[in-house]
Design a protein around this motif. Structure first.
Motif, short mmCIF file in Angstrom:
data_model
loop_
_atom_site.label_atom_id
_atom_site.label_comp_id
_atom_site.label_asym_id
_atom_site.label_seq_id
_atom_site.Cartn_x
_atom_site.Cartn_y
_atom_site.Cartn_z
N ALA A 171 0.83 -1.20 0.00
CA ALA A 171 0.00 0.00 0.00
C ALA A 171 0.86 1.25 0.00
O ALA A 171 0.58 2.23 -0.71
CB ALA A 171 -0.94 -0.01 1.20
N ARG A 172 1.95 1.24 0.78
CA ARG A 172 2.84 2.40 0.83
C ARG A 172 3.54 2.61 -0.51
O ARG A 172 3.63 3.73 -1.01
CB ARG A 172 3.88 2.20 1.93
N ALA A 176 -1.34 4.08 -2.04
CA ALA A 176 -2.77 3.78 -2.07
C ALA A 176 -3.38 3.96 -0.69
O ALA A 176 -2.71 3.80 0.34
CB ALA A 176 -2.99 2.37 -2.57
N GLU A 177 -4.68 4.22 -0.68
CA GLU A 177 -5.44 4.39 0.55
C GLU A 177 -6.49 3.29 0.66
O GLU A 177 -6.96 2.77 -0.36
CB GLU A 177 -6.14 5.75 0.58
N PRO A 178 -6.88 2.92 1.90
CA PRO A 178 -7.94 1.91 2.05
C PRO A 178 -9.24 2.39 1.40
O PRO A 178 -9.62 3.56 1.54
CB PRO A 178 -8.08 1.77 3.56
N THR A 180 -13.26 2.71 0.95
CA THR A 180 -14.39 2.76 1.88
C THR A 180 -15.45 1.76 1.45
O THR A 180 -15.47 1.29 0.30
CB THR A 180 -15.01 4.16 1.91
N LEU A 311 -7.72 -1.49 -1.75
CA LEU A 311 -7.05 -0.21 -1.80
C LEU A 311 -7.56 0.63 -2.97
O LEU A 311 -7.96 0.08 -4.00
CB LEU A 311 -5.54 -0.41 -1.98
N ARG A 312 -7.51 1.93 -2.79
CA ARG A 312 -7.81 2.88 -3.86
C ARG A 312 -6.49 3.44 -4.37
O ARG A 312 -5.75 4.11 -3.64
CB ARG A 312 -8.70 4.01 -3.36
N PRO A 314 -4.04 5.92 -6.46
CA PRO A 314 -4.11 7.33 -6.87
C PRO A 314 -4.25 7.44 -8.38
O PRO A 314 -3.92 6.52 -9.12
CB PRO A 314 -2.78 7.90 -6.39
#
Length: 320
Positions: A171-172, A176-178, A180, A311-312, A314
């Motif tokens: 993820a890093r 990416a972000e979790p 929703t 993950l989302r 970018p």
């Protein structure tokens, strides 16, 4: 068109190589037993892979050299590599040498020790190497891994298996972000919307992690694989519904292989001994091939059915 009008081999279909009468008619009409099958392939190599033992014996008795090589392999290699033990026996009866080294140092006889008929060429002659401990372990792991992942079907998905990288680290690396719950619900309603490509699943497995997308190609794009393979290796694939499995390998952020056919096709002389064995062991098992290439050892298929985290990604150009 009759056999007399077409004395060659180029028009023979897949099943024709089991038809002894047809093959004999072509030979009688002047077809060359050593040349002319499917562009560069020798007829005996084609028959060893897809024909019948009777046709193998017929052609083997007519060729100039039963151990002639084509792209670094003999007809006996083809029979062993494609798990045709009856054809292999017919070739040996015609004088083929099971212990002739080729293809990364492997001989057909030694390769057979890794397959479903390890006793094919017993008794084992002195002076020839058996499987190493590492190769024996690879054979056992292949059987386990194929069993773990069997039953998966479908296409249109993508995955990347990354060695030594955790899901959190992935993820890093991807920035990416979790995702929703609301975003995932929207994806479920319309997984073919362009925005759905930004969402991928990621799961920790022994040896590394898996990035997976059920509805598209994003998990195996260059942008994703470059980022994930920094300092390590990543094996990815896109199960293209139109053209089949498209594989790629990235090492330390650089593409090493592109548009390969994981879990299918032949080995090649330039392949390493390890790659030749892996290609053989995972024939027909594309996902398992990717896991094995990255050194991942999943206990189940959860990373490809129920990823731990979504993950989302970018916005960005992931094909650059």
């Amino acid at each position: 068109m009759t056999a007399q009008e077409t004395p060659g081999w180029s028009d023979l279909g897949w099943d024709s190589w089991t038809n002894l009468a047809l093959v004999r008619a072509r030979l009688a009409a002047g077809a060359d037993p050593d040349e002319g099958a499917y562009f560069h392939e020798r007829p005996l190599h084609v028959v060893a892979e897809r024909g019948s033992p009777e046709v193998v014996a017929e052609l083997a008795g007519r060729v100039a050299d039963v151990d002639a090589e084509c792209e670094g392999r003999t007809a006996l290699w083809e029979a062993v590599f494609h798990d045709r033990p009856d054809n292999a026996r017919a070739l040996v009866c015609a004088g083929a040498d099971p212990w002739r080294p080729m293809m990364g140092g492997w001989s057909p006889g030694r390769l057979s020790l890794a397959g479903p008929t390890p006793g094919l060429f017993f008794p084992f002659p002195p002076g020839h190497a058996r499987l190493t401990e590492a190769e024996t372990a690879a054979v056992a792991e292949a059987a386990r891994l194929v069993g773990v992942l069997e039953g998966l079907d479908g296409d249109g998905f993508s995955l990347t298996c990354v060695r030594g990288v955790s899901a959190a680290e992935a993820a890093r690396l991807l920035a990416a972000e979790p995702a929703t719950e609301e975003e995932l619900e929207e994806v479920e309603e319309d997984p073919f919307d362009d925005d759905a490509l930004r969402f991928v699943g990621v799961t920790d497995v022994p040896g590394g992690c898996v990035v997976f997308q059920e509805w598209g190609y994003m998990a195996a794009t260059p942008g994703v694989m470059k980022a994930l393979s920094a300092g390590t290796v990543a094996y990815g694939m896109y199960a293209n519904p139109k053209s089949g499995n498209q594989g790629r390998v990235y090492r330390d952020g650089q593409v090493e292989e592109w548009d390969t056919h994981p879990g299918g096709g032949d080995a090649f002389p330039e392949d390493s001994p390890e790659e030749i064995l892996r290609t053989y062991l995972y024939d027909g098992c594309a996902e398992a091939y990717c896991f094995a290439g990255a050194g991942l050892r999943p206990a189940d298929a959860r990373s490809l059915t129920e990823p731990d985290t979504f993950l989302r990604l970018p916005d960005g150009d992931y094909w650059a």
